[in-house]
Design an enzyme around this catalytic site. Sequence first.
Site, PDB file in Angstrom:
ATOM      1  CE1 TYR A  13       5.850  -3.282   2.002  1.00 27.75           C
ATOM      2  CE2 TYR A  13       3.477  -3.111   1.693  1.00 27.75           C
ATOM      3  CZ  TYR A  13       4.639  -3.840   1.608  1.00 27.75           C
ATOM      4  OH  TYR A  13       4.589  -5.113   1.141  1.00 27.75           O
ATOM      5  CE1 TYR A 141       5.573  -7.250  -2.354  1.00 24.39           C
ATOM      6  CE2 TYR A 141       3.597  -8.586  -2.658  1.00 24.39           C
ATOM      7  CZ  TYR A 141       4.502  -7.950  -1.818  1.00 24.39           C
ATOM      8  OH  TYR A 141       4.345  -8.025  -0.466  1.00 24.39           O
ATOM      9  CG  ASP A 242       3.122 -15.234  -6.765  1.00 24.40           C
ATOM     10  OD1 ASP A 242       1.925 -15.389  -6.457  1.00 24.40           O
ATOM     11  OD2 ASP A 242       3.890 -14.479  -6.135  1.00 24.40           O
ATOM     12  CE  LYS A 271      -2.343 -10.031  -2.021  1.00 28.43           C
ATOM     13  NZ  LYS A 271      -1.036  -9.952  -2.677  1.00 28.43           N
TER      14      LYS A 271
HETATM   15  C1  LIG Z   1       0.236 -10.391  -2.076  1.00 28.58           C
HETATM   16  C2  LIG Z   1       1.141 -11.211  -2.881  1.00 28.58           C
HETATM   17  C3  LIG Z   1       2.084 -12.074  -2.275  1.00 28.58           C
HETATM   18  C4  LIG Z   1       2.279 -12.143  -0.781  1.00 28.58           C
HETATM   19  O1  LIG Z   1       1.162 -12.594  -0.102  1.00 28.58           O
HETATM   20  P1  LIG Z   1       0.979 -12.270   1.473  1.00 28.58           P
HETATM   21  O2  LIG Z   1      -0.233 -13.031   1.848  1.00 28.58           O
HETATM   22  O3  LIG Z   1       0.823 -10.788   1.583  1.00 28.58           O
HETATM   23  O4  LIG Z   1       2.210 -12.757   2.152  1.00 28.58           O
HETATM   24  C5  LIG Z   1       2.858 -12.853  -3.099  1.00 28.58           C
HETATM   25  N1  LIG Z   1       2.738 -12.805  -4.443  1.00 28.58           N
HETATM   26  C6  LIG Z   1       1.840 -12.004  -5.050  1.00 28.58           C
HETATM   27  C7  LIG Z   1       1.729 -12.019  -6.538  1.00 28.58           C
HETATM   28  C8  LIG Z   1       1.018 -11.174  -4.297  1.00 28.58           C
HETATM   29  O5  LIG Z   1       0.164 -10.345  -4.901  1.00 28.58           O
END
Ligand SMILES: *Cc1c(COP(=O)(O)O)cnc(C)c1O
Length: 420
Positions: A13, A141, A242, A271
């Site tokens: 970004y 996000y 997520d 992550k």
């Molecule tokens: C970081 C993140 C993503 C995306 O993961 P990347 O490995 O960066 O593609 C998706 N959802 C959440 C909640 C995140 O924090």
Amino acid sequence: MTGFDEAHIWHPYTSITDPLPAYPVAAAKGVRIQLEDGRELIDGMSSWWCAIHGYNHPVLNGAARSQLEKMAHVMFGGLTHEPAVQLAERLIKITPASLRYIFFSDSGSVSVEIALKMAIQYWHNLGKPAKQRMLTVRGGYHGDTFGAMSVCDPLTGMHSLFRGVVQEQLFAPRPETPFGEGLRDGDTDQLRALLERYHDEIAAIILEPIVQGAGGMWFYSADYLRAVASLCSEYDVLLILDEIATGFGRTGKLFAAEYAGVEADILCLGKALTGGYLSLAATLCNDRVRDGISAQGGVLMHGPTFMGNPLACSIASANIDLLLESDWQGRVSDIETQLQAELGNYRDRTGVSDVRVLGAIGVVELDSDIDVAKAQKCFVEAGVWIRPFGNLVYLMPPYVIGEEDLSNLTAAVELALGPD
Ligand SMILES: *Cc1c(COP(=O)(O)O)cnc(C)c1O
């Protein structure tokens, strides 16, 4: 080195013609990041939620080395291997019992794409192809690929920039009831209204359980999440959770949905999955989703080149074992107590609108946006690595951080607050 970087390499970004400074790193160990110029920084970010055990960990290094001796990678089409099977066994064991099927991919965003695809294929195969939209809440996000972007907050996710390209999904307001409170009257009204009106078009609700991360670092009520789960049953839509940011202990539970006792139909992990070593993600689903997708010979239409990468899977298994063998709950709870006490001191300061802490996540929200380049320089000079965004300064240190290092981080946060 920085000259070439500035001239040729994009950072996240960031403008490539007018970039923010990027500090060259030589090495990292434990909770210390060592810069090329010899300075050492205490890490307050865990490299975006990932490095939960700190850097350069002997156990994770060992797992990488011993897998490297066997093979770094083989294709997953038509082949399988111990590292993938062992990791799948672990993930199925530590997530809710209903989640028994797993799809490995290379990043969080991709695991979200796969989750969306699973939901759409599920309804398609059950003869309801109109159910292909997603419903979510503002402030979320879910990643930077197009499908994931479509369910990110429309404002911070820059939907206007991609109008016509990003699919138009349905958005309810951000959950207003804070974590720890009983559901406020009306908080799920608009979500219910959208379901009432559009349930024939909705494949799934997707959201981050309890903690909204990069969309604003907001912690919301477990009651809200429970209400969402029951609305999903009532209106017959799938629930995608997520846990890419929240998974593996960060919030004080192994998975944040445990606060609400809610089980997803589809779950995304990433992550901290490899302890910050390699990019790896997983999408899990239950029998219902598996059976729907597989009816009449259906197959899930996805297959990344690096699917189930053995090196990443081996490290992930070692990472999970390391976590479960440690007193992670004690560690996260100690960090929480310390963050609450030390960041809490900023609560009454001019310019601070909120201080909130959950597990090993501490957030100081300001009235106005922070000058990131300026704050970053102050932080580096103070020997800490903290990267604010928007009007938020936050800490999410590796779980292994000691009391004194954490105090140094919380003290340094003041540098971003401006004069009192
Ligand atoms: C970081 C993140 C993503 C995306 O993961 P990347 O490995 O960066 O593609 C998706 N959802 C959440 C909640 C995140 O924090």
